[in-house]
Design a protein around this motif. Structure first.
Motif, mmCIF file in Angstrom:
data_model
loop_
_atom_site.group_PDB
_atom_site.id
_atom_site.type_symbol
_atom_site.label_atom_id
_atom_site.label_comp_id
_atom_site.label_asym_id
_atom_site.label_seq_id
_atom_site.Cartn_x
_atom_site.Cartn_y
_atom_site.Cartn_z
ATOM 1 N N PHE A 208 0.859 -1.195 0.000
ATOM 2 C CA PHE A 208 0.000 0.000 0.000
ATOM 3 C C PHE A 208 0.891 1.239 0.000
ATOM 4 O O PHE A 208 2.073 1.137 -0.329
ATOM 5 C CB PHE A 208 -0.990 -0.054 1.171
ATOM 6 C CG PHE A 208 -0.361 -0.138 2.547
ATOM 7 C CD1 PHE A 208 0.345 -1.261 2.942
ATOM 8 C CD2 PHE A 208 -0.481 0.914 3.445
ATOM 9 C CE1 PHE A 208 0.916 -1.335 4.215
ATOM 10 C CE2 PHE A 208 0.077 0.841 4.720
ATOM 11 C CZ PHE A 208 0.782 -0.281 5.098
ATOM 12 N N TYR A 209 0.333 2.395 0.352
ATOM 13 C CA TYR A 209 1.118 3.630 0.200
ATOM 14 C C TYR A 209 2.400 3.656 1.030
ATOM 15 O O TYR A 209 3.323 4.388 0.725
ATOM 16 C CB TYR A 209 0.243 4.853 0.539
ATOM 17 C CG TYR A 209 -0.508 4.665 1.837
ATOM 18 C CD1 TYR A 209 -1.793 4.151 1.839
ATOM 19 C CD2 TYR A 209 0.098 4.923 3.060
ATOM 20 C CE1 TYR A 209 -2.474 3.922 3.019
ATOM 21 C CE2 TYR A 209 -0.571 4.699 4.241
ATOM 22 C CZ TYR A 209 -1.860 4.195 4.218
ATOM 23 O OH TYR A 209 -2.518 3.951 5.393
ATOM 24 N N ARG A 210 2.470 2.838 2.103
ATOM 25 C CA ARG A 210 3.695 2.824 2.920
ATOM 26 C C ARG A 210 4.624 1.747 2.353
ATOM 27 O O ARG A 210 5.011 0.805 3.047
ATOM 28 C CB ARG A 210 3.331 2.530 4.381
ATOM 29 C CG ARG A 210 4.313 3.112 5.383
ATOM 30 C CD ARG A 210 3.836 2.916 6.812
ATOM 31 N NE ARG A 210 2.623 3.616 7.152
ATOM 32 C CZ ARG A 210 2.492 4.937 7.225
ATOM 33 N NH1 ARG A 210 3.530 5.707 6.994
ATOM 34 N NH2 ARG A 210 1.336 5.499 7.523
ATOM 35 N N CYS A 211 4.953 1.863 1.059
ATOM 36 C CA CYS A 211 5.510 0.726 0.327
ATOM 37 C C CYS A 211 7.022 0.705 0.144
ATOM 38 O O CYS A 211 7.569 -0.297 -0.317
ATOM 39 C CB CYS A 211 4.854 0.638 -1.048
ATOM 40 S SG CYS A 211 4.917 2.186 -1.974
ATOM 41 N N ASP B 178 -3.493 -1.407 10.291
ATOM 42 C CA ASP B 178 -4.596 -1.927 11.115
ATOM 43 C C ASP B 178 -5.908 -1.252 10.742
ATOM 44 O O ASP B 178 -6.971 -1.876 10.796
ATOM 45 C CB ASP B 178 -4.299 -1.763 12.604
ATOM 46 C CG ASP B 178 -4.040 -0.317 12.988
ATOM 47 O OD1 ASP B 178 -3.050 0.263 12.502
ATOM 48 O OD2 ASP B 178 -4.836 0.237 13.769
ATOM 49 N N GLY B 179 -5.835 0.007 10.308
ATOM 50 C CA GLY B 179 -7.054 0.698 9.899
ATOM 51 C C GLY B 179 -7.691 0.042 8.696
ATOM 52 O O GLY B 179 -8.919 -0.014 8.577
ATOM 53 N N ALA B 180 -6.851 -0.491 7.811
ATOM 54 C CA ALA B 180 -7.368 -1.106 6.579
ATOM 55 C C ALA B 180 -8.293 -2.278 6.883
ATOM 56 O O ALA B 180 -9.223 -2.556 6.120
ATOM 57 C CB ALA B 180 -6.201 -1.561 5.700
#
Ligand SMILES: Cc1ncc(C[n+]2csc(CCOP(=O)(O)OP(=O)(O)O)c2C)c(N)n1
Length: 319
Positions: free
Chosen positions: A59-62, A140-142
């Protein structure tokens, strides 16, 4: 897993990310960039347990996932800077890294959108009978998103070989997870009757051990599994526009986590002197940053190439 190699890999990601943050402060990174500092043990521990042909979805933190998957750091940095020679031709930027050669299928900026994409790849692996699992990283939000619930439900029913690695860093952008979630990730997946394991996400050896076992179970027809890694971000969520001050997160929380930094946890177990290794990785990182900064912009004529793939080409390329 060789702890010294894991330490080196984590240090490489840390220094790379600190470099990216400096470049972002100078306005050299187009768009938002999401640091991975502090979570390195998750990417390194999990991906050391992967078989070379197994797909990874991020994801964006990739950045950390790409580097741990084997993507060349200089090409990753050129991509983040939108330069020529970037991993995706300078077109994807920080949040959308993909690297077919190293089986990074893609990364998405839409929270939880990586889960159905990964389930599709797991469906493909199952139909092909390759015996391979697919690894998907998420925050964790995902896991609170509708798409995550649908994906896990279908993946479980179809026994897709999918390992969901939930990086629980306790925050969802500027909101503490505890304030907005009804169920912790482990409670949520327990409710779906999925096999899961909880691990200290700052201990690379523990992550590696848990991921090895979880992947073996996925590959062995066990279907979807979940690894919940508890960890913490050293730098805050995203580096775009005004950032919250350091004290945004409670000082006691920060101190508690920063004292258990993944690099410190690993270094404390290594008897060898790490001074030379640290200097070597720092010099390598500085050099690749200098080279990436010297790179030019992509040729505008390439703007429309390689951005869509159709039918047979997509299926053929993915295998
Ligand atoms: C569908 C969607 N909704 C909202 C956002 C805005 N957003 C970006 S990151 C984020 C928080 C996600 O937190 P988590 O999944 O815990 O991952 P973390 O950033 O902590 O690694 C939100 C709400 C988004 N990108 N996509």
């Amino acid at each position: 897993m060789d702890l010294l190699s894991a330490y080196r890999a984590m240090l490489g990601i840390r220094l790379f990310e600190e470099g990216v943050l400096r470049l972002a402060e100078q306005g050299l990174v187009p768009g938002a960039t999401h640091p991975y500092t502090g979570q390195e043990a998750v990417a390194v521990g999990v991906l050391a347990a992967r078989r070379p042909q197994e797909w990874v979805v991020s994801f964006y933190r990739c950045h950390g996932h790409a580097l741990a998957a084997g993507s060349p750091p200089e090409r990753v940095l050129r991509e983040i800077l939108g330069r020529d020679g970037g991993l995706c031709g300078g077109k994807s930027g920080s949040m959308h890294l993909a690297d077919r050669a190293n089986r990074l299928l893609g990364s998405t900026s839409i929270v939880a959108a990586q889960l159905p994409i990964a389930a599709g790849a797991a469906m493909s692996a199952k139909l092909d009978g390759t015996g391979q699992a697919v690894i998907v990283f998420c925050g964790d939000g995902a896991l609170g998103a509708g798409g995550a619930y649908e994906t896990l439900t279908i993946a479980a029913a179809q026994r897709l070989p999918l390992l969901v690695v939930c990086e629980d860093n306790g925050w969802q952008d500027r909101t503490a997870s505890a304030l907005v979630r009804h169920l912790a990730p482990t409670e949520l997946v327990r409710g779906l009757r999925l096999p899961y394991v909880e691990v200290d996400g700052n201990d690379v050896e523990a992550v590696h051990g848990a991921a090895t076992a979880a992947l073996a179970a996925c590959r062995d027809g066990g279907g979807v599994g979940v690894l919940v890694a508890h960890t913490y971000l050293r730098h805050f969520h995203s580096q775009l526009g005004p950032r919250p001050p350091a004290e945004y997160r409670p000082a006691a929380e920060r101190e508690r986590w920063l004292a258990r930094d993944p690099l410190t946890v690993a270094a404390d177990r290594i008897t060898a002197d790490l001074t030379a290794l640290r200097a070597e990785v720092a010099a390598e990182t500085d050099a690749l940053i200098r080279r990436a900064l010297d790179a030019g912009e992509p040729d505008p004529a390439t703007a429309t190439t390689g951005v869509t793939v159709t039918g047979d080409a997509l299926i053929g390329a993915a295998r």
